[in-house]
Design a protein around this motif. Structure first.
Motif, PDB file in Angstrom:
ATOM      1  N   PRO A 222      10.175   7.897 -10.259  1.00 50.37           N
ATOM      2  CA  PRO A 222       8.763   7.910 -10.551  1.00 50.37           C
ATOM      3  C   PRO A 222       8.440   8.861 -11.748  1.00 50.37           C
ATOM      4  O   PRO A 222       7.531   8.159 -12.410  1.00 50.37           O
ATOM      5  CB  PRO A 222       8.244   8.992  -9.436  1.00 50.37           C
ATOM      6  N   GLN A 223       9.311   9.558 -12.158  1.00 46.83           N
ATOM      7  CA  GLN A 223       9.023  10.216 -13.463  1.00 46.83           C
ATOM      8  C   GLN A 223       9.024   9.320 -14.464  1.00 46.83           C
ATOM      9  O   GLN A 223       8.487   9.441 -15.692  1.00 46.83           O
ATOM     10  CB  GLN A 223      10.008  11.424 -13.818  1.00 46.83           C
ATOM     11  N   ARG A 224      10.085   8.326 -14.354  1.00 50.20           N
ATOM     12  CA  ARG A 224      10.285   7.362 -15.462  1.00 50.20           C
ATOM     13  C   ARG A 224       8.925   6.487 -15.669  1.00 50.20           C
ATOM     14  O   ARG A 224       8.404   6.094 -16.670  1.00 50.20           O
ATOM     15  CB  ARG A 224      11.286   6.148 -15.234  1.00 50.20           C
ATOM     16  N   VAL A 225       8.286   6.068 -14.437  1.00 49.38           N
ATOM     17  CA  VAL A 225       6.864   5.660 -14.669  1.00 49.38           C
ATOM     18  C   VAL A 225       5.769   6.458 -15.204  1.00 49.38           C
ATOM     19  O   VAL A 225       5.059   6.008 -16.037  1.00 49.38           O
ATOM     20  CB  VAL A 225       6.509   5.270 -13.201  1.00 49.38           C
ATOM     21  N   VAL A 226       5.637   7.732 -14.916  1.00 51.01           N
ATOM     22  CA  VAL A 226       5.055   8.629 -15.577  1.00 51.01           C
ATOM     23  C   VAL A 226       5.344   8.614 -16.989  1.00 51.01           C
ATOM     24  O   VAL A 226       4.206   8.672 -17.801  1.00 51.01           O
ATOM     25  CB  VAL A 226       5.124  10.042 -15.037  1.00 51.01           C
ATOM     26  N   ASP A 227       6.292   8.768 -17.550  1.00 50.90           N
ATOM     27  CA  ASP A 227       6.765   8.440 -18.957  1.00 50.90           C
ATOM     28  C   ASP A 227       6.445   7.393 -19.476  1.00 50.90           C
ATOM     29  O   ASP A 227       5.681   7.327 -20.604  1.00 50.90           O
ATOM     30  CB  ASP A 227       8.247   8.968 -19.135  1.00 50.90           C
ATOM     31  N   GLY A 228       6.583   6.235 -18.762  1.00 51.64           N
ATOM     32  CA  GLY A 228       6.182   5.142 -19.166  1.00 51.64           C
ATOM     33  C   GLY A 228       4.581   4.745 -19.464  1.00 51.64           C
ATOM     34  O   GLY A 228       4.195   4.019 -20.527  1.00 51.64           O
ATOM     35  N   VAL A 229       3.883   5.204 -18.777  1.00 49.70           N
ATOM     36  CA  VAL A 229       2.288   5.088 -18.542  1.00 49.70           C
ATOM     37  C   VAL A 229       1.861   6.099 -19.869  1.00 49.70           C
ATOM     38  O   VAL A 229       1.106   5.394 -20.912  1.00 49.70           O
ATOM     39  CB  VAL A 229       1.744   5.969 -17.377  1.00 49.70           C
TER      40      VAL A 229
ATOM     41  N   ALA B  23       1.018  -1.245  -0.093  1.00 48.36           N
ATOM     42  CA  ALA B  23      -0.147  -0.039  -0.047  1.00 48.36           C
ATOM     43  C   ALA B  23       0.803   1.252  -0.081  1.00 48.36           C
ATOM     44  O   ALA B  23       0.540   2.235  -0.617  1.00 48.36           O
ATOM     45  CB  ALA B  23      -0.929   0.078   0.878  1.00 48.36           C
ATOM     46  N   LEU B  24       1.991   1.251   0.838  1.00 43.20           N
ATOM     47  CA  LEU B  24       2.649   2.404   0.914  1.00 43.20           C
ATOM     48  C   LEU B  24       3.332   2.831  -0.612  1.00 43.20           C
ATOM     49  O   LEU B  24       3.078   4.161  -1.177  1.00 43.20           O
ATOM     50  CB  LEU B  24       3.818   2.235   1.800  1.00 43.20           C
ATOM     51  N   VAL B  25       4.076   1.771  -1.460  1.00 40.34           N
ATOM     52  CA  VAL B  25       4.522   2.159  -2.649  1.00 40.34           C
ATOM     53  C   VAL B  25       3.311   2.499  -3.681  1.00 40.34           C
ATOM     54  O   VAL B  25       3.422   3.436  -4.578  1.00 40.34           O
ATOM     55  CB  VAL B  25       5.229   0.981  -3.253  1.00 40.34           C
ATOM     56  N   ARG B  26       2.157   1.630  -3.647  1.00 41.95           N
ATOM     57  CA  ARG B  26       0.898   2.059  -4.456  1.00 41.95           C
ATOM     58  C   ARG B  26       0.470   3.496  -4.087  1.00 41.95           C
ATOM     59  O   ARG B  26       0.417   3.973  -5.046  1.00 41.95           O
ATOM     60  CB  ARG B  26       0.001   0.962  -4.170  1.00 41.95           C
ATOM     61  N   GLY B  27       0.286   3.770  -3.026  1.00 45.11           N
ATOM     62  CA  GLY B  27      -0.137   5.122  -2.398  1.00 45.11           C
ATOM     63  C   GLY B  27       1.015   6.174  -3.123  1.00 45.11           C
ATOM     64  O   GLY B  27       0.323   7.360  -3.536  1.00 45.11           O
ATOM     65  N   ALA B  28       2.026   6.122  -2.835  1.00 44.49           N
ATOM     66  CA  ALA B  28       3.139   6.988  -3.404  1.00 44.49           C
ATOM     67  C   ALA B  28       3.068   7.297  -4.778  1.00 44.49           C
ATOM     68  O   ALA B  28       2.954   8.315  -5.549  1.00 44.49           O
ATOM     69  CB  ALA B  28       4.404   6.834  -2.989  1.00 44.49           C
ATOM     70  N   LEU B  29       2.869   6.113  -5.636  1.00 48.64           N
ATOM     71  CA  LEU B  29       2.751   6.180  -7.004  1.00 48.64           C
ATOM     72  C   LEU B  29       1.623   6.843  -7.620  1.00 48.64           C
ATOM     73  O   LEU B  29       1.564   7.737  -8.493  1.00 48.64           O
ATOM     74  CB  LEU B  29       2.977   4.755  -7.650  1.00 48.64           C
TER      75      LEU B  29
END
Length: 193
Positions: free
Chosen positions: A101-108, A11-17
């Motif tokens: 986190p920005q790489r995940v944003v870009d990946g989405v 939940a912590l990682v999921r919530g932060a993302l």
């Protein structure tokens, strides 16, 4: 607006993302879950454009996502990544679970546009088929694959049960497994035992 579903263990990682993604003008986090069962039900009901998930969720038996998926995986899980991505009917991207986190944003965003998303380190690790186990670790895992408990393995190899358990713990970590049974399966699929 990119409708994004998060199916991540923890939940912590999921919530932060979710916080990071929701702060973007073009991304809407439409739901969250932590298991493969959650994924199936939530994808059907929410119809997201992209799912962000971890390899543990995606690699479940007969788990096929009905939309593009961005998979977060560790270096140790890279070998399992190929099989999990191959079973998907929709495009999949993959990033290390250590990326910014920005790489995940870009990946989405890239997946939503139909573009490929790949982490070079994970790709190299996934293609590297060399056996990471020492000769002794391989020997112990081969015996463990027969179902022998640590006490019996120890007696057979003239080791203490604690030493055998330590070897098995190292093997589990090296192959990116969660349990001894999973380590045996990974080693068998990779041709190491």
């Amino acid at each position: 607006m990119i409708r994004t579903l998060l199916i991540l263990d923890g939940a912590l990682v999921r919530g932060a993302l979710a916080f990071v993604l929701s702060a973007q003008d073009d991304i809407d986090v439409v739901g969250e879950g932590d298991t493969g069962d959650d994924a199936t039900a939530l994808i059907r009901s929410l119809r997201p454009d992209v799912v962000v998930t971890d390899l543990g969720v995606m690699a479940g038996p007969h788990r096929r996502f009905a939309c593009p998926a961005l998979v977060l995986a560790s270096q140790q899980q890279a070998r399992r990544l190929v099989a999990a991505v191959r079973q998907q009917a929709q495009p999949c991207g993959f990033l290390g679970d250590h990326v910014a986190p920005q790489r995940v944003v870009d990946g989405v965003r890239r997946l939503a546009r139909g573009e490929p998303v790949a982490d070079a380190r994970l790709a190299v690790a996934a293609l590297n088929r060399s056996n990471p186990l020492t000769e002794r670790e391989t020997e112990i895992l081969e015996i463990a694959a027969t179902g022998s408990p640590a006490k019996d393995i120890a007696a057979r190899l003239h080791l203490s049960p604690g030493t055998v358990r330590n070897y098995l713990s190292r093997v589990v970590a090296k192959v990116g497994a969660r349990t001894r049974i999973e380590a045996v399966r990974i080693a068998q699929e990779s041709g190491w035992i």
